[in-house]
Scaffold this motif. Structure first.
Motif, PDB file in Angstrom:
ATOM      1  N   ASN A  38     -57.407 119.574  70.468  1.00 21.66           N
ATOM      2  CA  ASN A  38     -57.852 120.794  71.182  1.00 21.66           C
ATOM      3  C   ASN A  38     -59.079 120.856  71.826  1.00 21.66           C
ATOM      4  O   ASN A  38     -59.422 122.045  72.597  1.00 21.66           O
ATOM      5  N   GLY A  39     -59.573 119.694  72.059  1.00 16.34           N
ATOM      6  CA  GLY A  39     -60.788 119.612  72.851  1.00 16.34           C
ATOM      7  C   GLY A  39     -62.171 119.561  71.999  1.00 16.34           C
ATOM      8  O   GLY A  39     -63.104 119.552  72.807  1.00 16.34           O
ATOM      9  N   LEU A  40     -62.150 119.952  70.790  1.00 18.49           N
ATOM     10  CA  LEU A  40     -63.493 120.047  70.093  1.00 18.49           C
ATOM     11  C   LEU A  40     -64.118 118.568  70.075  1.00 18.49           C
ATOM     12  O   LEU A  40     -63.519 117.514  69.497  1.00 18.49           O
ATOM     13  N   SER A  41     -65.349 118.594  70.621  1.00 20.69           N
ATOM     14  CA  SER A  41     -65.740 117.279  70.655  1.00 20.69           C
ATOM     15  C   SER A  41     -67.431 116.901  70.265  1.00 20.69           C
ATOM     16  O   SER A  41     -68.084 115.900  70.134  1.00 20.69           O
ATOM     17  N   TYR A  42     -67.855 118.095  70.083  1.00 21.99           N
ATOM     18  CA  TYR A  42     -69.462 118.299  69.597  1.00 21.99           C
ATOM     19  C   TYR A  42     -69.481 119.363  68.174  1.00 21.99           C
ATOM     20  O   TYR A  42     -68.730 120.077  68.350  1.00 21.99           O
TER      21      TYR A  42
END
Length: 105
Positions: A38-42
């Motif tokens: 879902n794009g959560l990277s940090y």
């Protein structure tokens, strides 16, 4: 009040930036080695006593950095900032849409 619990993969990922406080608390900005679909990277992880600070997950470096800076400002009201800095880990890979190091000509 319950804070978001961060997944284990956050704690196996490289630290980008940190802030340490006199009372032993800290705030960490972390880049996930394996970002979520879902794009959560940090992630921002904290142990401060300030009620306005909480853990969080973010899709962009800019959003995570903004939250990190806000948490540092709030936490400084509770305890003195002893050390804040960057690690070299945020320049490790450009495939995570990270800022590039500036090259001297």
């Amino acid at each position: 009040m319950s804070y978001p619990i961060l997944p284990k993969r956050v704690f196996n990922s490289p630290l980008i930036e940190y802030a340490n406080f006199a009372d032993g608390s800290f705030i960490n900005l972390i880049r996930l080695i394996k970002p979520y679909a879902n794009g959560l990277s940090y992630a921002v992880y904290e142990t401060t006593k300030n009620p306005f600070c909480s853990n969080g997950m973010f899709k962009s470096y800019e959003a995570a950095k903004e939250k990190f800076n806000l948490m540092v400002r709030n936490a400084k009201k509770e305890s003195a900032l002893t050390k804040q800095g960057l690690t070299g880990n945020h320049f490790m890979s450009c495939k995570y849409n990270l800022p590039y190091p500036k090259v001297q000509s």
